[in-house]
Scaffold this motif. Structure first.
Motif, PDB file in Angstrom:
ATOM      1  N   ASN A 130     -16.406 -15.653  50.781  1.00  0.00           N
ATOM      2  CA  ASN A 130     -16.354 -16.979  50.166  1.00  0.00           C
ATOM      3  C   ASN A 130     -15.005 -17.662  50.389  1.00  0.00           C
ATOM      4  N   ARG A 131     -14.540 -17.589  51.665  1.00  0.00           N
ATOM      5  CA  ARG A 131     -13.278 -18.241  51.999  1.00  0.00           C
ATOM      6  C   ARG A 131     -13.183 -18.483  53.496  1.00  0.00           C
ATOM      7  N   TRP A 132     -12.226 -19.323  53.851  1.00  0.00           N
ATOM      8  CA  TRP A 132     -11.963 -19.668  55.243  1.00  0.00           C
ATOM      9  C   TRP A 132     -11.120 -18.572  55.892  1.00  0.00           C
ATOM     10  N   LEU A 133     -11.540 -18.109  57.064  1.00  0.00           N
ATOM     11  CA  LEU A 133     -10.838 -17.045  57.750  1.00  0.00           C
ATOM     12  C   LEU A 133     -10.343 -17.506  59.120  1.00  0.00           C
ATOM     13  N   GLN A 134      -9.281 -16.875  59.564  1.00  0.00           N
ATOM     14  CA  GLN A 134      -8.777 -17.094  60.919  1.00  0.00           C
ATOM     15  C   GLN A 134      -8.385 -15.747  61.519  1.00  0.00           C
ATOM     16  N   ALA A 189     -13.365 -25.302  69.507  1.00  0.00           N
ATOM     17  CA  ALA A 189     -14.015 -25.952  70.644  1.00  0.00           C
ATOM     18  C   ALA A 189     -14.599 -27.301  70.230  1.00  0.00           C
ATOM     19  N   GLY A 190     -14.702 -28.188  71.225  1.00  0.00           N
ATOM     20  CA  GLY A 190     -15.325 -29.491  70.995  1.00  0.00           C
ATOM     21  C   GLY A 190     -14.402 -30.638  71.323  1.00  0.00           C
ATOM     22  N   ALA A 191     -14.833 -31.844  70.929  1.00  0.00           N
ATOM     23  CA  ALA A 191     -14.038 -33.044  71.171  1.00  0.00           C
ATOM     24  C   ALA A 191     -12.738 -32.979  70.379  1.00  0.00           C
ATOM     25  N   VAL A 192     -11.666 -33.441  70.994  1.00  0.00           N
ATOM     26  CA  VAL A 192     -10.352 -33.451  70.352  1.00  0.00           C
ATOM     27  C   VAL A 192      -9.901 -34.897  70.204  1.00  0.00           C
ATOM     28  N   LYS A 193      -9.805 -35.329  68.972  1.00  0.00           N
ATOM     29  CA  LYS A 193      -9.309 -36.672  68.667  1.00  0.00           C
ATOM     30  C   LYS A 193      -8.175 -36.516  67.673  1.00  0.00           C
ATOM     31  N   GLY A 194      -6.959 -36.757  68.154  1.00  0.00           N
ATOM     32  CA  GLY A 194      -5.802 -36.519  67.315  1.00  0.00           C
ATOM     33  C   GLY A 194      -5.281 -35.106  67.515  1.00  0.00           C
ATOM     34  N   THR A 195      -4.962 -34.431  66.432  1.00  0.00           N
ATOM     35  CA  THR A 195      -4.374 -33.098  66.506  1.00  0.00           C
ATOM     36  C   THR A 195      -5.451 -32.036  66.686  1.00  0.00           C
ATOM     37  N   PRO A 196      -5.344 -31.207  67.705  1.00  0.00           N
ATOM     38  CA  PRO A 196      -6.321 -30.126  67.876  1.00  0.00           C
ATOM     39  C   PRO A 196      -6.303 -29.185  66.677  1.00  0.00           C
ATOM     40  N   GLN A 197      -7.475 -28.662  66.345  1.00  0.00           N
ATOM     41  CA  GLN A 197      -7.600 -27.800  65.180  1.00  0.00           C
ATOM     42  C   GLN A 197      -7.584 -26.327  65.585  1.00  0.00           C
ATOM     43  N   ALA A 198      -6.804 -25.536  64.848  1.00  0.00           N
ATOM     44  CA  ALA A 198      -6.844 -24.093  65.056  1.00  0.00           C
ATOM     45  C   ALA A 198      -8.242 -23.588  64.723  1.00  0.00           C
ATOM     46  N   ASN A 199      -8.688 -22.584  65.438  1.00  0.00           N
ATOM     47  CA  ASN A 199     -10.037 -22.081  65.208  1.00  0.00           C
ATOM     48  C   ASN A 199     -10.112 -21.272  63.917  1.00  0.00           C
ATOM     49  N   GLY A 200     -11.253 -21.341  63.274  1.00  0.00           N
ATOM     50  CA  GLY A 200     -11.487 -20.569  62.067  1.00  0.00           C
ATOM     51  C   GLY A 200     -12.959 -20.652  61.684  1.00  0.00           C
ATOM     52  N   TRP A 201     -13.355 -19.958  60.614  1.00  0.00           N
ATOM     53  CA  TRP A 201     -14.747 -19.952  60.206  1.00  0.00           C
ATOM     54  C   TRP A 201     -14.855 -19.622  58.721  1.00  0.00           C
ATOM     55  N   TRP A 202     -15.974 -20.058  58.142  1.00  0.00           N
ATOM     56  CA  TRP A 202     -16.208 -19.798  56.727  1.00  0.00           C
ATOM     57  C   TRP A 202     -16.953 -18.483  56.569  1.00  0.00           C
ATOM     58  N   SER A 203     -16.396 -17.597  55.748  1.00  0.00           N
ATOM     59  CA  SER A 203     -17.026 -16.314  55.482  1.00  0.00           C
ATOM     60  C   SER A 203     -17.844 -16.405  54.193  1.00  0.00           C
ATOM     61  N   LYS A 204     -19.161 -16.263  54.323  1.00  0.00           N
ATOM     62  CA  LYS A 204     -20.014 -16.271  53.132  1.00  0.00           C
ATOM     63  C   LYS A 204     -19.768 -15.029  52.287  1.00  0.00           C
TER      64      LYS A 204
END
Length: 428
Positions: free
Chosen positions: A154-158, A136-151
């Motif tokens: 200790n890695r990026w998840l989707q 979600a949010g402003a889109v400038k250029g290529t939209p980003q797939a959603n994901g989040w950082w798992s503490k």
């Protein structure tokens, strides 16, 4: 010879006639007052829902395309659940685009539509497709797939579902583009719908009988076909292909529209007048494990539907109806706001304005402090469906969270805007 009885009868007839006329006038005035009250109620709900959607768009950088976060926390702001905190589901954003057009908020509609179009146009490579969700949010250029950082890890998840492509979401994005095409006459919207239509035919057209399957599941490079067929998805495509044929003569869109509509017809159960949810993974065996509300309404909103299909409205009332609204499935465990708004719109389309107004009046109490409507009236609502093929249970639930999709459907119902039908005449 003078007939006193005749004279009395004539006078009585005149008197009764006058009384009947007066009563009729009173009833007409009462009906008129009721209709006026209903119209005022519809207008109030429309204003609130339209303002909430427009404000949500305007709250994000005003010089960019934008994806709207689908859900808020109960009291506003991002949800604490990391996988949902920044999620902009394509379905919700397509609905918001259509609703904003219905609200005459064209600038805001084009900003959300532009984010969807950027996602379509940026899809490249062997797995080129529209994801089910973006960040979600402003889109400038290529939209980003959603994901989040798992503490914890200790890695990026989707999320697997968010990175997948559901045929229904593709169809709804087509409907959003075609709505903008009607409104603006800008060819880029028709071109975007054409790209998505081609994707659906290539990747979701059934090899087991007629119709379209559920799409694809998984991450780029590791996709598997969803071989079940959804009645709802085929309704969406029947509408989208029919509409696409109006702005693009380069494809055999009408043929695919008829095929999708014919599949919907195979899911009609004449014994009790309702639609099945679709098929099992073999693409042919009927899925009788659950009953879904939305298809009972949506099938009545597309073009060229048999009159007997209207019986599904009575089925929805009997099987899904709860106090002041409708539940998602037959367990009737609470009010599904989005589905109740769909019912209100269907009532309006079928000429039952008072029933629509009654539902909308109830929905007027479901606005959250943030301005959006809640997804449910209670804490949690079961659907009887699974989020993904890897789910061990029917884990697709709705919660008492403010929801863009519920707000968009409420705006459409209050405005009387059918998202499945073109508002422009057919091309000559």
């Amino acid at each position: 010879m003078y007939d006193a009885n005749r004279r009395f009868g004539v006078r009585s007839g005149i008197l009764l006639g006058r009384l009947f006329f007066a009563a009729s006038v009173i009833l007409m005035e009462a009906d008129g007052a009721a209709e006026a009250t209903a119209a005022d109620g519809n207008k109030e709900v429309a204003v609130r829902a339209c303002n909430a959607l427009a404000a949500r768009v305007d709250s994000i950088s005003r010089d960019s395309a934008v994806f709207l976060r689908s859900f808020d926390a109960k009291e506003g702001g991002p949800i604490e659940e990391p996988s949902m905190a920044t999620t902009a589901f394509v379905y919700d954003n397509a609905l918001a685009t259509i609703a904003l057009v219905a609200c005459n908020r064209d600038r805001q509609a084009e900003r959300v539509g532009a984010a969807l179009l950027a996602a379509v146009n940026s899809a490249t490579g062997i797995d080129a497709r529209l994801y089910n969700a973006y960040a979600a949010g402003a889109v400038k250029g290529t939209p980003q797939a959603n994901g989040w950082w798992s503490k914890e890890q200790n890695r990026w998840l989707q999320d697997g579902y968010q990175m997948s492509t559901a045929t229904g979401n593709v169809a709804w994005t087509m409907l959003a583009f075609l709505t903008l095409s009607d409104r603006t006459n800008d060819p880029r919207w028709c071109e975007g719908a054409r790209k998505l239509g081609r994707w659906a035919i290539k990747n979701a057209h059934s090899t087991t009988g007629i119709g379209f399957n559920g799409g694809v599941y998984g991450f780029d490079g590791h996709l598997s076909a969803l071989t079940w067929k959804s009645t709802e998805h085929n309704v969406d495509l029947a509408a989208a292909f029919t509409w696409l044929a109006r702005c693009d003569s380069s494809g055999d869109w009408e043929r695919y529209a008829i095929e999708a509509r014919d599949f919907v017809g195979t899911q009609w159960e004449p014994a009790d007048g309702h639609f099945l949810v679709g098929t099992m993974p073999d693409g042919t065996t009927p899925n009788r494990s659950t009953s879904a509300l939305d298809i009972q309404f949506w099938a009545l909103l597309i073009s060229e539907t048999p009159p007997q299909w209207r019986r599904s409205l009575a089925y929805a009332e009997h099987v899904h109806g709860v106090k002041d609204g409708f539940s998602f499935n037959s367990d009737r465990d609470g009010v599904w706001i989005e589905g109740t708004a769909q019912g209100a719109l269907t009532y309006r389309v079928l000429g039952r304005g008072r029933d629509a107004a009654r539902l909308l009046e109830n929905l007027s109490n479901d606005f959250a402090p943030s301005g959006l409507l809640y997804a449910t009236r209670q804490g949690e609502l079961r659907t009887g469906l699974a989020v993904s093929p890897t789910s061990a249970t029917d884990d697709f639930h709705y919660y008492h969270w403010p929801h863009v999709g519920a707000t968009a459907w409420t705006a459409l119902a209050a405005k009387g805007w059918n998202p499945f039908r073109s508002k422009s005449p057919p091309s000559p």
